[in-house]
Design a protein around this motif. Sequence first.
Motif, PDB file in Angstrom:
ATOM      1  N   LYS A 150       3.320   6.026   3.279  1.00 10.48           N
ATOM      2  CA  LYS A 150       3.718   4.776   3.918  1.00 10.48           C
ATOM      3  C   LYS A 150       2.590   4.309   4.825  1.00 10.48           C
ATOM      4  O   LYS A 150       1.982   5.123   5.532  1.00 10.48           O
ATOM      5  N   CYS A 151       2.340   3.005   4.791  1.00  7.56           N
ATOM      6  CA  CYS A 151       1.270   2.419   5.606  1.00  7.56           C
ATOM      7  C   CYS A 151       1.870   1.440   6.595  1.00  7.56           C
ATOM      8  O   CYS A 151       2.771   0.670   6.255  1.00  7.56           O
ATOM      9  N   TYR A 152       1.369   1.476   7.796  1.00 13.03           N
ATOM     10  CA  TYR A 152       1.852   0.608   8.856  1.00 13.03           C
ATOM     11  C   TYR A 152       0.675  -0.048   9.565  1.00 13.03           C
ATOM     12  O   TYR A 152      -0.329   0.602   9.851  1.00 13.03           O
ATOM     13  N   LYS A 153       0.823  -1.336   9.821  1.00  9.36           N
ATOM     14  CA  LYS A 153      -0.154  -2.043  10.635  1.00  9.36           C
ATOM     15  C   LYS A 153       0.084  -1.692  12.102  1.00  9.36           C
ATOM     16  O   LYS A 153       1.204  -1.708  12.587  1.00  9.36           O
ATOM     17  N   ILE A 154      -0.995  -1.359  12.800  1.00 12.39           N
ATOM     18  CA  ILE A 154      -0.890  -1.046  14.232  1.00 12.39           C
ATOM     19  C   ILE A 154      -1.195  -2.306  15.022  1.00 12.39           C
ATOM     20  O   ILE A 154      -2.258  -2.906  14.871  1.00 12.39           O
ATOM     21  N   LEU A 196       0.816  -1.212   0.000  1.00 15.71           N
ATOM     22  CA  LEU A 196       0.000   0.000   0.000  1.00 15.71           C
ATOM     23  C   LEU A 196       0.851   1.265   0.000  1.00 15.71           C
ATOM     24  O   LEU A 196       0.381   2.330  -0.367  1.00 15.71           O
ATOM     25  N   SER A 197       2.096   1.144   0.489  1.00 13.59           N
ATOM     26  CA  SER A 197       2.979   2.298   0.461  1.00 13.59           C
ATOM     27  C   SER A 197       3.344   2.607  -0.985  1.00 13.59           C
ATOM     28  O   SER A 197       3.368   1.722  -1.846  1.00 13.59           O
ATOM     29  N   GLY A 198       3.617   3.846  -1.242  1.00 12.36           N
ATOM     30  CA  GLY A 198       3.973   4.221  -2.603  1.00 12.36           C
ATOM     31  C   GLY A 198       4.241   5.701  -2.705  1.00 12.36           C
ATOM     32  O   GLY A 198       4.243   6.443  -1.706  1.00 12.36           O
ATOM     33  N   SER A 199       4.481   6.148  -3.892  1.00 10.39           N
ATOM     34  CA  SER A 199       4.794   7.562  -4.114  1.00 10.39           C
ATOM     35  C   SER A 199       4.208   8.004  -5.446  1.00 10.39           C
ATOM     36  O   SER A 199       3.943   7.186  -6.337  1.00 10.39           O
ATOM     37  N   GLN A 200       3.985   9.285  -5.550  1.00 11.44           N
ATOM     38  CA  GLN A 200       3.475   9.887  -6.777  1.00 11.44           C
ATOM     39  C   GLN A 200       4.220  11.194  -7.024  1.00 11.44           C
ATOM     40  O   GLN A 200       4.562  11.921  -6.082  1.00 11.44           O
ATOM     41  N   LEU A 201       4.472  11.472  -8.273  1.00  7.96           N
ATOM     42  CA  LEU A 201       5.088  12.730  -8.678  1.00  7.96           C
ATOM     43  C   LEU A 201       4.090  13.480  -9.548  1.00  7.96           C
ATOM     44  O   LEU A 201       3.626  12.975 -10.572  1.00  7.96           O
ATOM     45  N   LYS A 202       3.730  14.688  -9.123  1.00  6.04           N
ATOM     46  CA  LYS A 202       2.749  15.487  -9.849  1.00  6.04           C
ATOM     47  C   LYS A 202       3.343  16.855 -10.167  1.00  6.04           C
ATOM     48  O   LYS A 202       4.209  17.360  -9.433  1.00  6.04           O
ATOM     49  N   MET A 203       2.855  17.454 -11.228  1.00  3.74           N
ATOM     50  CA  MET A 203       3.264  18.802 -11.609  1.00  3.74           C
ATOM     51  C   MET A 203       2.150  19.763 -11.210  1.00  3.74           C
ATOM     52  O   MET A 203       1.012  19.643 -11.666  1.00  3.74           O
ATOM     53  N   ILE A 204       2.481  20.675 -10.327  1.00  8.12           N
ATOM     54  CA  ILE A 204       1.534  21.688  -9.872  1.00  8.12           C
ATOM     55  C   ILE A 204       2.153  23.058 -10.160  1.00  8.12           C
ATOM     56  O   ILE A 204       3.220  23.382  -9.622  1.00  8.12           O
ATOM     57  N   HIS A 205       1.461  23.818 -10.997  1.00  9.41           N
ATOM     58  CA  HIS A 205       1.946  25.144 -11.383  1.00  9.41           C
ATOM     59  C   HIS A 205       3.380  25.047 -11.917  1.00  9.41           C
ATOM     60  O   HIS A 205       4.281  25.792 -11.522  1.00  9.41           O
ATOM     61  N   GLN A 206       3.583  24.062 -12.803  1.00  9.68           N
ATOM     62  CA  GLN A 206       4.852  23.855 -13.483  1.00  9.68           C
ATOM     63  C   GLN A 206       6.001  23.533 -12.526  1.00  9.68           C
ATOM     64  O   GLN A 206       7.167  23.736 -12.857  1.00  9.68           O
ATOM     65  N   SER A 207       5.671  22.999 -11.341  1.00 14.74           N
ATOM     66  CA  SER A 207       6.699  22.602 -10.376  1.00 14.74           C
ATOM     67  C   SER A 207       6.426  21.163  -9.943  1.00 14.74           C
ATOM     68  O   SER A 207       5.275  20.756  -9.794  1.00 14.74           O
ATOM     69  N   PRO A 208       7.498  20.375  -9.741  1.00 16.73           N
ATOM     70  CA  PRO A 208       7.294  18.985  -9.321  1.00 16.73           C
ATOM     71  C   PRO A 208       6.914  18.907  -7.836  1.00 16.73           C
ATOM     72  O   PRO A 208       7.521  19.569  -6.991  1.00 16.73           O
ATOM     73  N   ASN A 261     -11.825  -0.859  15.795  1.00 16.56           N
ATOM     74  CA  ASN A 261     -10.556  -0.856  16.508  1.00 16.56           C
ATOM     75  C   ASN A 261      -9.486  -0.130  15.693  1.00 16.56           C
ATOM     76  O   ASN A 261      -9.488  -0.177  14.458  1.00 16.56           O
ATOM     77  N   ILE A 262      -8.585   0.552  16.388  1.00 19.68           N
ATOM     78  CA  ILE A 262      -7.487   1.239  15.721  1.00 19.68           C
ATOM     79  C   ILE A 262      -6.668   0.215  14.945  1.00 19.68           C
ATOM     80  O   ILE A 262      -6.231  -0.791  15.494  1.00 19.68           O
ATOM     81  N   ASP A 263      -6.463   0.464  13.662  1.00 14.99           N
ATOM     82  CA  ASP A 263      -5.958  -0.589  12.784  1.00 14.99           C
ATOM     83  C   ASP A 263      -4.719  -0.194  11.986  1.00 14.99           C
ATOM     84  O   ASP A 263      -3.792  -0.978  11.842  1.00 14.99           O
ATOM     85  N   LYS A 264      -4.696   1.034  11.469  1.00 14.61           N
ATOM     86  CA  LYS A 264      -3.660   1.390  10.508  1.00 14.61           C
ATOM     87  C   LYS A 264      -3.174   2.817  10.715  1.00 14.61           C
ATOM     88  O   LYS A 264      -3.949   3.698  11.058  1.00 14.61           O
ATOM     89  N   LEU A 265      -1.871   2.994  10.514  1.00 14.12           N
ATOM     90  CA  LEU A 265      -1.258   4.323  10.506  1.00 14.12           C
ATOM     91  C   LEU A 265      -0.762   4.600   9.089  1.00 14.12           C
ATOM     92  O   LEU A 265      -0.027   3.804   8.514  1.00 14.12           O
ATOM     93  N   THR A 266      -1.192   5.718   8.536  1.00 15.08           N
ATOM     94  CA  THR A 266      -0.747   6.140   7.211  1.00 15.08           C
ATOM     95  C   THR A 266      -0.036   7.482   7.356  1.00 15.08           C
ATOM     96  O   THR A 266      -0.560   8.394   8.007  1.00 15.08           O
ATOM     97  N   THR A 267       1.149   7.580   6.786  1.00 19.55           N
ATOM     98  CA  THR A 267       1.878   8.847   6.796  1.00 19.55           C
ATOM     99  C   THR A 267       2.037   9.339   5.358  1.00 19.55           C
ATOM    100  O   THR A 267       2.228   8.547   4.431  1.00 19.55           O
ATOM    101  N   LEU A 268       1.946  10.652   5.187  1.00 20.68           N
ATOM    102  CA  LEU A 268       2.090  11.259   3.862  1.00 20.68           C
ATOM    103  C   LEU A 268       3.055  12.424   3.957  1.00 20.68           C
ATOM    104  O   LEU A 268       2.820  13.381   4.706  1.00 20.68           O
ATOM    105  N   ASP A 269       4.156  12.302   3.229  1.00 24.78           N
ATOM    106  CA  ASP A 269       5.112  13.409   3.106  1.00 24.78           C
ATOM    107  C   ASP A 269       4.862  14.099   1.771  1.00 24.78           C
ATOM    108  O   ASP A 269       4.837  13.450   0.710  1.00 24.78           O
TER     109      ASP A 269
END
Length: 638
Positions: A210-214, A192-204, A515-523
């Motif tokens: 990242k996903c973690y099982k709690i 489930l973890s992964g990354s995406q590269l997008k162009m916003i206002h002509q900038s990357p 029940n608390i199940d998953k931690l997702t972080t987004l940078d």
Amino acid sequence: GAMAMAKKVRSNGKKKDAKGGKESKSGGVDRMLEQTLRKLKKDNQKLRNEAKGLAEELVRVKEEMESMKCVVQIHSEHAETILRYGEERAQEVEDRYEESETQRIKLQAELDMTKQALADEKRTSDDLRVTADQIERICDEKIKLEERIEEQGNQIQQLEGDLKTLEEKATGVKMEKDMLADENEQYQYSVLSGSQLKMIHQSPWYFRKKCYKIRATSAAQMEGGTIASTGQSMLILLGMSDSTSEDSVVSLTRNQLWGFKLSRLEKNGFPGRRYHTCNYIPNVGLVVFGGRNSDLVSDKLLVFDGKGGKWASIGGFHSEVPSLECHCSVTFGLNLFVYGGVLADGKLNAELYSLELEKRKGSCIFPVTSTRPKPRKNSVLAVTDDGLMLWMFGGQHEGLVLDDLYTFDLEKKKWEQQVEHSGPRPQGRAGHVCRYSQGFLLLSGGYSMNPNGARVCLLDTWVLDTGMMKWYKVDDGSFLWQSTSGALHNQQLSYMHSFDARGRLNIVSNDIDGNIDKLTTLDVLFGDGLENDLDDQGDETRSSRLEFLEDCEAGATQIGLAWRPPERNADRIEHFKLMVANNLGVVKEVYRGKSMQFRVRKLRPSTEYIFCLKAVYADGSYLWSDPKSFKTRHGDKE
């Protein structure tokens, strides 16, 4: 006397029977009884003879009486005396005869009793003989039964040993099954973890998720709680459970190289509350303001020192800030800005407050113009990088969810409603999070209201270019909220989220059981942050990352893979484990060994497969690679 003698004989016979063998015992008794019978017969015959003699004598006496009568007749003077003498003599003889007859009858009765006793003794002897045979058979059967019991005992011991061995094997199989299930679950979350590269206002822009099982116990999702980072690897959840009013402070700590463990901490002075705000200030700690504890709305300011692990209320704090719940807050330096919320009397608040921690002073910031937002709850605040302006979007005004955008100039003390350019924009929402950085406002999540007045979770993420006042939708939820089944996260499930001091979005969500199940972080990286992160990742890749090589030999039904181990502690790697998942979500292990390349066969043509690699170290720790997809070629030939 005969009865006593017979009893004595029987007693002696029994004693002898007890001492001797079975056959000798019954024979001795018979002989003694026969001897006694012969003696009784002799005595009976003797008495018969005596009775016969007495009878003859009686006849003779009678004859003498007749003679005497004649003599009487002759000798009249002596007749009376002789007659009396003869009568006495006859009476005496008759008494002796009767006595003898009585003794004979008694002896006859004793003889009959002796015969009966002899018959009984014979029957008893026969019974004893049968009983002895039965006892002998029972003893033989007992010996055989003891032998069988001993044999069965040995078999039971052997079976117990076999059962213990099977139980140990079953335990090992169960442990291996649990380990495989755990690894499979780990792999699913790593996929489930992964990354995406997008162009916003002509900038990357680089989005890294990242996903973690709690590793949770039965802790339930917390209503009105908050999630914040202490600046280290621990996340703190504060609030009160849906089903209880108990105080709760729960921590998430990183578990080895993968996953997080959920554990309940000591309160250490923290009064349980909900609908508060929690912010992290470097060198100060977690700062909590307001909220509800049972039926009371608080105006207290609490600080949690991550090193000492204790909560403290800031004493001597002079504040004009009222008790609030469902408000929003943001920090800049040692200042805490608080807006909106619900007052203790249930009314919505429309004021902005400043709490200066260094001066221990809180005050209301009164705007210089009449323009101001509607009173609201569950809104958000973000502060610009220079700390001179606050941004606010949305919130809930009574039963209405708002979509307005305001700024507040802290120097001019002026509210201003911002109008975006035409184009897509986020829908009205409340309970969301936002962050300002380098001229952009990042907004994510929250809830809206359906026509029935029920809340519906929102999963989309937006970026506002504050220079151009243009919104960009960077995710509709399919990237950030992808579940382990590959489908979009159920919008009815609840979650808590917040940005930490480093700008990372942390989301804690629950499972279908609450029940608390998953931690997702987004940078979210862009501009200078993206360049610095790429430099850091280059160093990390060379030293501590496990990754697939880009080159692969892809055929129609096979893919040849190779990988590079981390430079750090590479000699401690015991083996590699290669996992593969198809587009249906089926995950399986295809390789385990020390080689750093492997060819996966029996694949479908023109099909994309996701691979993930696990390096297992000698001490039991492990390291996962990032998932990587490869596709087989079209056609039947390799």
